[in-house]
Structures are given as C-alpha cells and as structure tokens.
Scaffold this motif. Sequence first.
Motif, mmCIF file in Angstrom:
data_model
loop_
_atom_site.group_PDB
_atom_site.id
_atom_site.type_symbol
_atom_site.label_atom_id
_atom_site.label_comp_id
_atom_site.label_asym_id
_atom_site.label_seq_id
_atom_site.Cartn_x
_atom_site.Cartn_y
_atom_site.Cartn_z
ATOM 1 N N VAL A 137 30.017 66.741 70.608
ATOM 2 C CA VAL A 137 30.327 65.332 70.828
ATOM 3 C C VAL A 137 29.021 64.610 71.116
ATOM 4 N N THR A 138 28.825 63.422 70.543
ATOM 5 C CA THR A 138 27.636 62.619 70.826
ATOM 6 C C THR A 138 28.058 61.284 71.431
ATOM 7 N N MET A 139 27.200 60.743 72.300
ATOM 8 C CA MET A 139 27.443 59.407 72.840
ATOM 9 C C MET A 139 26.137 58.819 73.348
ATOM 10 N N VAL A 140 26.139 57.504 73.544
ATOM 11 C CA VAL A 140 25.005 56.789 74.121
ATOM 12 C C VAL A 140 25.422 56.293 75.498
ATOM 13 N N HIS A 141 24.578 56.528 76.503
ATOM 14 C CA HIS A 141 24.899 56.079 77.850
ATOM 15 C C HIS A 141 24.728 54.565 77.955
ATOM 16 N N CYS A 142 23.512 54.079 77.690
ATOM 17 C CA CYS A 142 23.233 52.643 77.714
ATOM 18 C C CYS A 142 22.939 52.171 76.299
ATOM 19 N N GLU A 143 23.792 51.288 75.783
ATOM 20 C CA GLU A 143 23.573 50.692 74.457
ATOM 21 C C GLU A 143 22.739 49.424 74.641
ATOM 22 N N THR A 144 21.425 49.552 74.484
ATOM 23 C CA THR A 144 20.557 48.403 74.744
ATOM 24 C C THR A 144 20.827 47.200 73.836
ATOM 25 N N PRO A 145 21.177 47.360 72.545
ATOM 26 C CA PRO A 145 21.401 46.164 71.719
ATOM 27 C C PRO A 145 22.500 45.252 72.260
ATOM 28 N N SER A 146 23.492 45.842 72.947
ATOM 29 C CA SER A 146 24.594 45.044 73.487
ATOM 30 C C SER A 146 24.598 44.998 75.010
ATOM 31 N N THR A 148 25.397 47.306 77.255
ATOM 32 C CA THR A 148 26.539 47.946 77.903
ATOM 33 C C THR A 148 26.156 49.314 78.466
ATOM 34 N N LEU A 149 26.881 49.724 79.492
ATOM 35 C CA LEU A 149 26.682 51.043 80.102
ATOM 36 C C LEU A 149 28.014 51.771 80.128
ATOM 37 N N ASN A 150 28.066 52.912 79.450
ATOM 38 C CA ASN A 150 29.282 53.717 79.416
ATOM 39 C C ASN A 150 29.423 54.574 80.672
ATOM 40 N N ASN A 151 30.648 54.948 80.976
ATOM 41 C CA ASN A 151 30.949 55.777 82.140
ATOM 42 C C ASN A 151 30.685 57.238 81.780
ATOM 43 N N LEU A 152 29.438 57.647 81.939
ATOM 44 C CA LEU A 152 29.029 58.981 81.518
ATOM 45 C C LEU A 152 29.750 60.077 82.304
ATOM 46 N N ILE A 167 26.218 65.798 73.727
ATOM 47 C CA ILE A 167 24.844 65.309 73.548
ATOM 48 C C ILE A 167 24.821 63.841 73.965
ATOM 49 N N VAL A 168 23.895 63.481 74.858
ATOM 50 C CA VAL A 168 23.861 62.110 75.384
ATOM 51 C C VAL A 168 22.489 61.476 75.200
ATOM 52 N N ASP A 169 22.481 60.322 74.561
ATOM 53 C CA ASP A 169 21.300 59.463 74.494
ATOM 54 C C ASP A 169 21.241 58.688 75.811
ATOM 55 N N ALA A 170 20.307 59.112 76.689
ATOM 56 C CA ALA A 170 20.104 58.436 77.976
ATOM 57 C C ALA A 170 18.738 57.764 78.004
ATOM 58 N N VAL A 171 18.238 57.400 76.831
ATOM 59 C CA VAL A 171 16.884 56.877 76.708
ATOM 60 C C VAL A 171 16.685 55.625 77.562
ATOM 61 N N SER A 172 17.675 54.747 77.584
ATOM 62 C CA SER A 172 17.520 53.465 78.281
ATOM 63 C C SER A 172 18.175 53.440 79.662
ATOM 64 N N GLY A 184 28.404 67.798 83.206
ATOM 65 C CA GLY A 184 28.911 68.425 82.008
ATOM 66 C C GLY A 184 28.222 67.953 80.751
ATOM 67 N N VAL A 185 26.976 67.500 80.906
ATOM 68 C CA VAL A 185 26.183 67.056 79.753
ATOM 69 C C VAL A 185 25.326 68.223 79.281
ATOM 70 N N ASP A 186 25.401 68.537 78.003
ATOM 71 C CA ASP A 186 24.701 69.718 77.491
ATOM 72 C C ASP A 186 23.305 69.421 76.976
ATOM 73 N N VAL A 187 23.082 68.249 76.441
ATOM 74 C CA VAL A 187 21.731 67.810 76.095
ATOM 75 C C VAL A 187 21.586 66.353 76.517
ATOM 76 N N VAL A 188 20.660 66.109 77.432
ATOM 77 C CA VAL A 188 20.318 64.752 77.856
ATOM 78 C C VAL A 188 18.988 64.410 77.203
ATOM 79 N N ILE A 189 18.906 63.240 76.579
ATOM 80 C CA ILE A 189 17.678 62.822 75.901
ATOM 81 C C ILE A 189 17.153 61.551 76.544
ATOM 82 N N GLY A 190 15.882 61.570 76.931
ATOM 83 C CA GLY A 190 15.224 60.397 77.498
ATOM 84 C C GLY A 190 13.908 60.138 76.797
ATOM 85 N N GLY A 191 13.286 59.019 77.144
ATOM 86 C CA GLY A 191 12.006 58.664 76.539
ATOM 87 C C GLY A 191 11.079 58.044 77.559
ATOM 88 N N SER A 192 9.799 58.027 77.233
ATOM 89 C CA SER A 192 8.792 57.589 78.197
ATOM 90 C C SER A 192 8.673 56.084 78.319
#
Length: 384
Positions: A137-146, A148-152, A167-172, A184-192
Amino acid sequence: MLTTDTLIATPGPTEIPHRVLLALARRPTNPDLDPDFFKRYDEVRVMLARMLGTSKGNVVVWVGEAMSGLEAAVANLTVNGDKVAVLSNGVFGDAFADLVVSYGGVPIIHKVDYGKVLDPDKVKAFLRSEAREAELVTMVHCETPSGTLNNLKDIAAVVKSEGKLLIVDAVSSMGGTEVNASWGVDVVIGGSQKVLNLPSGLTILAVSDEAWERMEKVSYRGFYLNIRLWRDVVERMEFPYTHSEPLINGLLESLRMIEEEGLSNVYARHRAISRGVVNAVEVMGLRLVPESEEYSSPTVTAFYTPDGISEAKVREGAFKYGVLIAGSWGPLKGRVLRIGHMGYTASLNMMTNAVVALAKALNDAGYRVKVSDAVEAFLNGVGL
C-alpha cells in the motif's frame, strides 16, 4: 528591489539556519575513508531513529533528492505483476501509481478529492474489496500541492490489520509533525530540503524488518536505488558510493537543533504558526484548498487565488516585497498559492513577513485587503 535577502516561504526548499550553513561550509575530508565521517553518519541515524520511532539499523540516509527514495521503495518491494494499493488525495499520491507501473506493478487506486483527506474506514473497505489481493500500500502523509495532512496513525493501523506493507511519502511532514514507524509504517521516506532545512540532495529512509525481508525476496537488481546495499554500511565501513559530507554535516546540525528544542516543542511550534497563517488567509477572504481547517498540514498552507486575480502576479508581487511564495501543481496549477512554514521558517518573525507580503501583493493585484487586519489575525491565530 528594495530588499536584501529574500525570505523563502515555499514548501521546500526552505530557508537554512545560520548554524546549518556553517556546518555545510565545514572543510570536507574523504567520506569513504575517514572513520570520523562514519561516526557522524551513525549519529545522524541515531537521532533520526529517535524521531521516527525505529532503530538506527533500520535508517538509511543516501545521496539523492527525495524522489529517489520514493522510486526506490517501489523498485525494491515490487515484482512484475504485483498489485499495489495506491491511496491518493493529491498530486504525489497519484504519482505513486506511475512509479508502480514503471516497475511492472498493477496500481489499484483509491482516490479522493484533493481538498479531502483519506478516511480510515473507507480505506479499510477498499483494502478488503478492490485491493484485497494487494500486498503493498502506498500513501502520502502531507500533500503539499493541496496543503492537506492525512491521518497516518489510523491509516497505518488499518493497513497492518489487513496484513499489508505500507510505504509512506513523509517528505513534507517529517520533522514538522509526528511520523512514527512503530505505528505500522514499513518504509518512511523523507528528504533534506523540507522541514530539515537543507539543500536538496539527501533521502532519508526508515525500513521495517518486514520490508527488509520482502526486499530480500524481491531481490531488486539495480545498483543506485538498491536499498539493501545500505543496510550495514557503518558496520562494514563502506558506502556503495561516495556520500555527501557537507550535507551529512548539515543534517547532523539540523537534528541537533531539533533535539535541543525538543520534538514536542517543534511540533507545537509548527501547529501554532500554521493556525496563524490559516487565520490570516481566512481573514483576507481567501479560501483554503483543504475542505476543513482540520485537514490543513502544519507545514504548508494552500489557498485559492481570488477570482480574476493572477496567481503568478501575486507571487511576483510578494517577491517584490522580499518574500518567495509558491504556486501549485497538477490540476491546482495556476489556481492556488502556497506558503510553506517548515522547520526554521515556522516562526513568528518570518511568517509575519510572509503575511504582510501576501497582503500587499493582493492589494497591488487589485484585490483589496487590510494589511493590519491580516497581521492581527495571524498573531491571534498563533496565540499572541
């Protein structure tokens, strides 16, 4: 221009604190051979593990913009023909489906409007029906274009209850609001280049034991995006390729600043500044993209431009007053403006400047607002 330094009030890249700039400027050695560099890299992993609720052995920091982490997560966990449940309420959620297709997977998309957030109950129903055969399953935590913040936390619990990997995009969001792999997140992805206030160039990954096991089975054969090659780099004293010593130095200093302030205080500061910006936007008669204020992210505020007012003209006007704000992407492009309040910029002084510049730019574009009312609303929203 009557300004000197321009304030970067975008949702990444962001302003860089003076302490981090000094760390970035430190004389580098050879990160492949210097034992002290491996110690600094390991210290970074320890602090990220504390922030993300995992162990340092599950944390990877590599050279590459955060998109490399999003692609790598899909590449390392997907084999040809795999069905992947893609949860999307925005531009970057949709982009996960494209990555799945690129690696031979079959995306099954649960899509909601960009102004809404993912509903855990509806996600559960989706995973039990259309996506019952999906293992990922994939999802985005914070959708910066809109904005919004999902209930991770709740969505991760739903995904785990269905026996799937998440898999969670937590970049923003990483560093600006709680992101805990133990939910219960199996891959968290962030950026610098977001809340951590560095230039782009580093990807942060937190990988669960279950995800490591699946990666071994998938056995991704690529090199640069191969997450498995990074698992024991400190123990082996060997990176797959040369690291960026300046960026690791900067990240180390940024994480030290966060720990000095205290994570709970950092999160509270982001929430307070976000409330202030939202308050100012609403007092100016502008409509938020999120359908409810409770859906708004603490790291970015997105709002529609007034009818008949050019989004580009407002951005140009704000820049004249020394503040760089952003437009948006995808279907929201040309219709939406965004102010980022991430990390260092989630501050009273910087966001006061951003609110003033926005109000002045709107006036110059022909949309009348009272600057003093906008500033007062901001301060009231913050709690002053």
